[in-house]
Design a protein around this motif. Sequence first.
Motif, short mmCIF file in Angstrom:
data_model
loop_
_atom_site.label_atom_id
_atom_site.label_comp_id
_atom_site.label_asym_id
_atom_site.label_seq_id
_atom_site.Cartn_x
_atom_site.Cartn_y
_atom_site.Cartn_z
N ASP A 88 0.80 -1.21 0.00
CA ASP A 88 0.00 0.00 0.00
C ASP A 88 0.84 1.27 0.00
N GLN B 190 -8.55 -1.11 0.54
CA GLN B 190 -8.49 -1.07 1.99
C GLN B 190 -9.58 -0.18 2.57
N GLU C 2 -8.44 6.79 3.81
CA GLU C 2 -7.39 5.77 3.71
C GLU C 2 -6.09 6.39 3.19
#
Length: 99
Positions: A24, A55, A66
């Motif tokens: 990520d 996510q 996020e």
Amino acid sequence: MVISSDAQLLELNRQYLGIEAPTDVLSFQADELDPETGRRYLGDVIISYPRAQAQAEVGGHAVLDELQLLVVHGVLHLLGTTTALQKKKKRCGQCRRKP
């Protein structure tokens, strides 16, 4: 700060960490001075937008939220916080919450 793709994070993860998987967020410390301003340049943070999107869905919050979490995560890495230390703190916090 770069918002990019899983493909780019996979390539960077492979090239610099020897890990064959996308992630990520990646951080690359520089610890240099900006020649124009004289200010400290911490480094680069690269975020996978598709991973942030996924996510966010799992977490039940907006993708912008996020992305903000991933920015903080990346900057913490630039400041020297390691993932192992973060995991240890999380485990300790979970132990304290158990009855």
